[in-house]
Motif scaffolding. Sequence first.
Motif, PDB file in Angstrom:
ATOM      1  N   GLY A   1       0.655  -1.223  -0.059  1.00 32.81           N
ATOM      2  CA  GLY A   1      -0.259   0.013   0.373  1.00 32.81           C
ATOM      3  C   GLY A   1       1.164   1.302   0.121  1.00 32.81           C
ATOM      4  N   ARG A   2       0.236   2.196  -0.285  1.00 31.13           N
ATOM      5  CA  ARG A   2       0.808   3.229   0.275  1.00 31.13           C
ATOM      6  C   ARG A   2       1.518   4.212   1.556  1.00 31.13           C
ATOM      7  NH1 ARG A   2      -3.474   8.114  -1.775  1.00 31.13           N
ATOM      8  NH2 ARG A   2      -0.996   9.125  -0.872  1.00 31.13           N
ATOM      9  N   GLY A   3       2.319   4.734   1.254  1.00 29.15           N
ATOM     10  CA  GLY A   3       2.846   5.334   2.591  1.00 29.15           C
ATOM     11  C   GLY A   3       4.301   5.015   2.695  1.00 29.15           C
ATOM     12  N   ARG A   4       5.453   4.972   3.303  1.00 29.41           N
ATOM     13  CA  ARG A   4       6.530   4.865   3.422  1.00 29.41           C
ATOM     14  C   ARG A   4       6.859   3.292   3.530  1.00 29.41           C
ATOM     15  NH1 ARG A   4      10.289   7.114   8.259  1.00 29.41           N
ATOM     16  NH2 ARG A   4      12.412   6.754   8.018  1.00 29.41           N
ATOM     17  N   PRO A   5       7.449   2.807   2.723  1.00 32.82           N
ATOM     18  CA  PRO A   5       8.389   1.473   2.734  1.00 32.82           C
ATOM     19  C   PRO A   5       8.755   1.435   4.096  1.00 32.82           C
ATOM     20  CG  PRO A   5       9.373   3.278   1.744  1.00 32.82           C
ATOM     21  CD  PRO A   5       8.509   4.098   2.033  1.00 32.82           C
ATOM     22  N   ARG A   6       8.891  -0.045   4.220  1.00 35.59           N
ATOM     23  CA  ARG A   6       8.570  -0.498   5.461  1.00 35.59           C
ATOM     24  C   ARG A   6      10.425  -0.921   5.435  1.00 35.59           C
ATOM     25  NH1 ARG A   6       4.946  -4.401   9.094  1.00 35.59           N
ATOM     26  NH2 ARG A   6       3.478  -2.647   8.896  1.00 35.59           N
ATOM     27  N   ARG A   7      11.290  -1.021   6.681  1.00 34.79           N
ATOM     28  CA  ARG A   7      13.078  -1.665   6.464  1.00 34.79           C
ATOM     29  C   ARG A   7      12.814  -3.033   6.484  1.00 34.79           C
ATOM     30  NH1 ARG A   7      18.171   1.464   6.320  1.00 34.79           N
ATOM     31  NH2 ARG A   7      19.465  -0.447   8.361  1.00 34.79           N
ATOM     32  N   ARG A   8      13.677  -3.298   5.386  1.00 30.32           N
ATOM     33  CA  ARG A   8      13.754  -4.939   5.370  1.00 30.32           C
ATOM     34  C   ARG A   8      14.866  -5.076   5.420  1.00 30.32           C
ATOM     35  NH1 ARG A   8      12.298  -3.935  -0.592  1.00 30.32           N
ATOM     36  NH2 ARG A   8      10.108  -3.460  -0.238  1.00 30.32           N
ATOM     37  N   TRP A   9      15.083  -6.787   5.326  1.00 30.75           N
ATOM     38  CA  TRP A   9      16.441  -6.926   5.781  1.00 30.75           C
ATOM     39  C   TRP A   9      17.257  -7.264   4.931  1.00 30.75           C
ATOM     40  CZ3 TRP A   9      18.717  -8.273  10.358  1.00 30.75           C
ATOM     41  CH2 TRP A   9      18.043  -9.164  11.608  1.00 30.75           C
ATOM     42  N   THR A  10      16.964  -6.974   3.392  1.00 29.48           N
ATOM     43  CA  THR A  10      17.474  -6.513   2.566  1.00 29.48           C
ATOM     44  C   THR A  10      18.613  -4.911   2.638  1.00 29.48           C
ATOM     45  OG1 THR A  10      16.159  -5.892   1.231  1.00 29.48           O
ATOM     46  CG2 THR A  10      16.865  -7.562   0.910  1.00 29.48           C
ATOM     47  N   GLN A  11      18.017  -4.443   3.622  1.00 36.68           N
ATOM     48  CA  GLN A  11      18.125  -3.324   3.686  1.00 36.68           C
ATOM     49  C   GLN A  11      19.788  -3.065   5.074  1.00 36.68           C
ATOM     50  OE1 GLN A  11      14.533  -0.944   3.904  1.00 36.68           O
ATOM     51  NE2 GLN A  11      14.752   0.079   1.808  1.00 36.68           N
ATOM     52  N   VAL A  12      19.268  -4.292   6.177  1.00 40.17           N
ATOM     53  CA  VAL A  12      20.012  -3.510   7.032  1.00 40.17           C
ATOM     54  C   VAL A  12      21.197  -4.764   6.288  1.00 40.17           C
ATOM     55  CG1 VAL A  12      19.862  -5.175   9.213  1.00 40.17           C
ATOM     56  CG2 VAL A  12      18.052  -4.121   8.091  1.00 40.17           C
ATOM     57  N   SER A  13      21.323  -5.213   5.432  1.00 40.95           N
ATOM     58  CA  SER A  13      22.735  -5.985   4.905  1.00 40.95           C
ATOM     59  C   SER A  13      23.590  -4.340   4.793  1.00 40.95           C
ATOM     60  CB  SER A  13      22.000  -6.481   3.892  1.00 40.95           C
ATOM     61  OG  SER A  13      22.229  -5.665   2.413  1.00 40.95           O
ATOM     62  N   GLN A  14      23.247  -2.889   4.554  1.00 39.45           N
ATOM     63  CA  GLN A  14      23.934  -2.025   4.661  1.00 39.45           C
ATOM     64  C   GLN A  14      24.565  -2.135   6.162  1.00 39.45           C
ATOM     65  OE1 GLN A  14      25.405  -0.500   1.534  1.00 39.45           O
ATOM     66  NE2 GLN A  14      26.889   0.618   3.376  1.00 39.45           N
ATOM     67  N   ASP A  15      23.862  -1.986   6.745  1.00 38.16           N
ATOM     68  CA  ASP A  15      24.392  -1.904   8.661  1.00 38.16           C
ATOM     69  C   ASP A  15      24.816  -3.271   8.684  1.00 38.16           C
ATOM     70  OD1 ASP A  15      22.655   0.169   9.070  1.00 38.16           O
ATOM     71  OD2 ASP A  15      20.734  -0.927   9.838  1.00 38.16           O
ATOM     72  N   ILE A  16      25.210  -4.339   8.671  1.00 39.50           N
ATOM     73  CA  ILE A  16      25.871  -5.661   8.160  1.00 39.50           C
ATOM     74  C   ILE A  16      27.375  -5.296   8.134  1.00 39.50           C
ATOM     75  CG2 ILE A  16      26.411  -7.823   8.085  1.00 39.50           C
ATOM     76  CD1 ILE A  16      22.947  -8.177   8.654  1.00 39.50           C
ATOM     77  N   PHE A  17      27.055  -4.235   6.919  1.00 37.46           N
ATOM     78  CA  PHE A  17      28.884  -3.988   6.083  1.00 37.46           C
ATOM     79  C   PHE A  17      28.939  -2.894   6.844  1.00 37.46           C
ATOM     80  CE2 PHE A  17      31.035  -2.254   2.798  1.00 37.46           C
ATOM     81  CZ  PHE A  17      31.197  -2.841   2.618  1.00 37.46           C
ATOM     82  N   ASP A  18      28.150  -1.621   6.926  1.00 39.24           N
ATOM     83  CA  ASP A  18      28.998  -1.190   8.149  1.00 39.24           C
ATOM     84  C   ASP A  18      29.435  -1.088   9.127  1.00 39.24           C
ATOM     85  OD1 ASP A  18      28.268   0.462   6.091  1.00 39.24           O
ATOM     86  OD2 ASP A  18      26.448   1.632   6.933  1.00 39.24           O
ATOM     87  N   TRP A  19      28.672  -2.557  10.051  1.00 36.17           N
ATOM     88  CA  TRP A  19      29.388  -2.696  11.167  1.00 36.17           C
ATOM     89  C   TRP A  19      30.496  -3.680  11.731  1.00 36.17           C
ATOM     90  CZ3 TRP A  19      23.691  -2.962  13.255  1.00 36.17           C
ATOM     91  CH2 TRP A  19      22.997  -2.087  13.307  1.00 36.17           C
ATOM     92  N   LEU A  20      30.473  -4.888  10.835  1.00 39.25           N
ATOM     93  CA  LEU A  20      31.021  -5.348  10.723  1.00 39.25           C
ATOM     94  C   LEU A  20      32.665  -5.597   9.956  1.00 39.25           C
ATOM     95  CD1 LEU A  20      28.779  -8.871  10.824  1.00 39.25           C
ATOM     96  CD2 LEU A  20      30.432  -7.891  13.346  1.00 39.25           C
ATOM     97  N   GLY A  21      31.942  -5.223   8.943  1.00 41.20           N
ATOM     98  CA  GLY A  21      32.776  -5.143   7.488  1.00 41.20           C
ATOM     99  C   GLY A  21      32.893  -6.233   6.958  1.00 41.20           C
ATOM    100  N   PHE A  22      31.901  -6.758   6.379  1.00 44.75           N
ATOM    101  CA  PHE A  22      31.397  -8.097   5.764  1.00 44.75           C
ATOM    102  C   PHE A  22      30.028  -7.609   5.061  1.00 44.75           C
ATOM    103  CE2 PHE A  22      33.830  -9.381   9.537  1.00 44.75           C
ATOM    104  CZ  PHE A  22      34.809  -9.899   9.141  1.00 44.75           C
ATOM    105  N   SER A  23      30.180  -8.920   3.223  1.00 45.08           N
ATOM    106  CA  SER A  23      28.880  -8.416   3.102  1.00 45.08           C
ATOM    107  C   SER A  23      28.095  -9.094   3.877  1.00 45.08           C
ATOM    108  CB  SER A  23      29.017  -9.117   1.771  1.00 45.08           C
ATOM    109  OG  SER A  23      29.288 -10.687   1.741  1.00 45.08           O
ATOM    110  N   VAL A  24      27.336  -9.339   3.870  1.00 47.01           N
ATOM    111  CA  VAL A  24      26.004 -10.677   4.129  1.00 47.01           C
ATOM    112  C   VAL A  24      26.166 -11.939   4.489  1.00 47.01           C
ATOM    113  CG1 VAL A  24      23.656 -11.023   4.575  1.00 47.01           C
ATOM    114  CG2 VAL A  24      24.075  -8.876   4.359  1.00 47.01           C
TER     115      VAL A  24
END
Length: 91
Positions: free
Chosen positions: A41-64
């Motif tokens: 539906g309309r509205g702001r898209p939810r944050r998905r785990w695929t987007q969290v992969s960027q957090d994992i890369f930033d924090w750990l320095g590894f890809s998912v």
Amino acid sequence: MKECQLLKNIKQLKLKYFGHVVRHYNLEKLCLEGAVGGRRGRGRPRRRWTQVSQDIFDWLGFSVREASILAQDRDGFRSAVWEATSYKDPQ
């Protein structure tokens, strides 16, 4: 300092949950790796785990993928999470 501790706890919990999920074959892992078809539906898209992969890369320095392989070794993943969430004094 409290904000730093809160951020550290959030990072730690998120990374620990990621490690837990990728070590097991269950519904959470299927949801993490899979995609759901259809339209949202309309509205702001939810944050998905695929987007969290960027957090994992930033924090750990590894890809998912690399982090998933590392998570199979519990001790190695724990030390990587501890290293990523340990407080470093910016001086």
